[in-house]
Design a protein around this motif. Structure first.
Motif, mmCIF file in Angstrom:
data_model
loop_
_atom_site.group_PDB
_atom_site.id
_atom_site.type_symbol
_atom_site.label_atom_id
_atom_site.label_comp_id
_atom_site.label_asym_id
_atom_site.label_seq_id
_atom_site.Cartn_x
_atom_site.Cartn_y
_atom_site.Cartn_z
ATOM 1 N N HIS A 175 48.967 1.290 -10.772
ATOM 2 C CA HIS A 175 49.508 -0.043 -10.497
ATOM 3 C C HIS A 175 49.663 -0.768 -11.819
ATOM 4 O O HIS A 175 49.164 -0.327 -12.858
ATOM 5 C CB HIS A 175 48.607 -0.820 -9.517
ATOM 6 N N PRO A 177 52.417 -3.821 -14.127
ATOM 7 C CA PRO A 177 53.757 -4.422 -14.207
ATOM 8 C C PRO A 177 54.839 -3.424 -13.809
ATOM 9 O O PRO A 177 54.832 -2.269 -14.236
ATOM 10 C CB PRO A 177 53.867 -4.795 -15.685
ATOM 11 N N ASP A 180 54.418 -3.667 -8.462
ATOM 12 C CA ASP A 180 53.734 -4.753 -7.780
ATOM 13 C C ASP A 180 53.337 -4.308 -6.373
ATOM 14 O O ASP A 180 54.194 -3.934 -5.561
ATOM 15 C CB ASP A 180 54.656 -5.974 -7.720
ATOM 16 N N ASP A 182 51.943 -6.078 -3.844
ATOM 17 C CA ASP A 182 52.366 -6.965 -2.758
ATOM 18 C C ASP A 182 53.772 -6.592 -2.288
ATOM 19 O O ASP A 182 54.040 -6.488 -1.093
ATOM 20 C CB ASP A 182 52.349 -8.426 -3.218
ATOM 21 N N GLN A 183 54.658 -6.377 -3.226
ATOM 22 C CA GLN A 183 56.026 -5.998 -2.877
ATOM 23 C C GLN A 183 56.051 -4.614 -2.231
ATOM 24 O O GLN A 183 56.790 -4.383 -1.257
ATOM 25 C CB GLN A 183 56.899 -6.012 -4.125
ATOM 26 N N GLN A 294 49.379 -8.056 -11.704
ATOM 27 C CA GLN A 294 50.357 -7.547 -10.742
ATOM 28 C C GLN A 294 51.596 -8.421 -10.689
ATOM 29 O O GLN A 294 52.653 -7.990 -10.287
ATOM 30 C CB GLN A 294 49.734 -7.475 -9.350
ATOM 31 N N VAL A 295 51.441 -9.687 -11.061
ATOM 32 C CA VAL A 295 52.571 -10.602 -10.970
ATOM 33 C C VAL A 295 53.584 -10.269 -12.051
ATOM 34 O O VAL A 295 53.255 -10.274 -13.233
ATOM 35 C CB VAL A 295 52.110 -12.056 -11.111
ATOM 36 N N PRO A 296 54.826 -9.921 -11.698
ATOM 37 C CA PRO A 296 55.813 -9.523 -12.697
ATOM 38 C C PRO A 296 56.087 -10.656 -13.689
ATOM 39 O O PRO A 296 56.012 -11.822 -13.322
ATOM 40 C CB PRO A 296 57.059 -9.204 -11.878
#
Length: 296
Positions: A175, A177, A180, A182-183, A294-296
């Motif tokens: 996991h 960048p 993600d 969540d996506q 994780q947030v792009p």
């Protein structure tokens, strides 16, 4: 590795290979880096990261020799082309054919002292939720993992050569960048899924995959090392947590679990014994949310 300048070739610059190239770029000392790609379109993208960038299919003896002829260390970060899951034949071509090509070339590569290869924790079979480590017998649970085990056997036989060190890093699911979670799980909202979601999954951040690779090169590791974070997470906790954060309906778990699912917790004790400190020890932080990276 001895010598004033370490000549290093990364064979394959996909998700992990690219992360390693960036990691080396940010910690440059006396490394002369060569990167390879199978895509003409990526040459310009890779040029700022290395002294040389070459087109190379690892199954092509001429191209692979040109990429490795001056290398002290070769890092193989191989992966099938594209995002689509390939069949076992595609795996065999990508992994086994490439390492067989290397094997044939080794007599002509006297400078090559270390080979580092990114394998997968998928070579471990089901452990009914118990812990496994590098001493646990491996077990192919499908055709893909059978190919990966063939490659590991081939490499471990190469390690019997006194002048060659071989290090196999078994990576957990990645996991970070560009990947993600969540996506990734959004499309599962409200679905019916087999099983109860209580099997363990094992993950590692791509930055730690790259960091462990750099450590294996700088410290001259050999043998097999699991590269995985500290905290295996149950599938339901991972997926339902991601859906809850997005305000989406949870999965409805029920029915019989797929027999092919492997339930194991993978130990990283050897990784830590070799001195590597994880940057991302868990996929979920202390607040119960995904790692902020994780947030792009």
């Amino acid at each position: 590795m001895p010598g004033l300048t370490l000549r290093l070739t990364i064979v394959g610059c996909g998700y992990v290979g690219m992360a390693l190239a960036c990691e080396l770029q940010s910690h440059r000392t006396t490394t002369e880096l060569t990167l390879t790609t199978t895509s003409e379109g990526r040459l310009e993208e890779l040029k700022p990261l290395a002294e040389q960038v070459q087109i190379c299919s690892a199954q092509n003896p001429k191209q692979l020799y040109e990429a490795l002829s001056e290398a002290d260390v070769a890092v193989f970060c191989l992966g099938p082309k594209g995002d689509r899951q390939v069949d076992a034949g595609g795996y065999r071509q990508t992994f086994l054919d490439s390492l067989n090509c290397l094997k044939q070339l080794l007599p002509a590569l006297p400078k090559l002292g270390q080979i580092v290869y990114t394998s997968s924790c998928s070579v471990y079979g089901d452990a009914a939720g118990d812990w496994v480590d590098e001493t646990t017998p491996v077990q192919a649970h499908d055709d893909h993992s059978a190919v990966l085990l063939e490659v590991e056997d081939l490499l471990q036989n190469l390690a019997e050569t006194p002048s060659k060190q071989v290090c196999i890093l078994r990576l957990a699911a990645l996991h970070g960048p560009g990947r993600d979670l969540d996506q990734r799980f959004r499309g599962l909202a409200g679905q019916n899924r087999a099983g109860d979601g209580q099997r363990f999954t094992n993950w590692v951040h791509v930055a730690d995959a790259a960091g462990a690779l750099r450590a294996s090169i700088e410290k001259g590791w050999s043998g097999v090392v699991n590269v995985v974070n500290d905290e295996p997470i149950r599938l339901a906790d991972l997926v339902d947590g991601a859906l809850r954060r997005q305000g989406l309906a949870p999965i409805r778990w029920g029915g019989e679990a797929h027999k092919s699912g492997c339930n194991r917790r993978i130990s990283n004790r050897r990784l830590k014994q070799r001195g590597y400190q994880l940057q991302h020890p868990a996929i979920v932080d202390q607040r119960g949310v995904l790692d902020a990276s994780q947030v792009p």
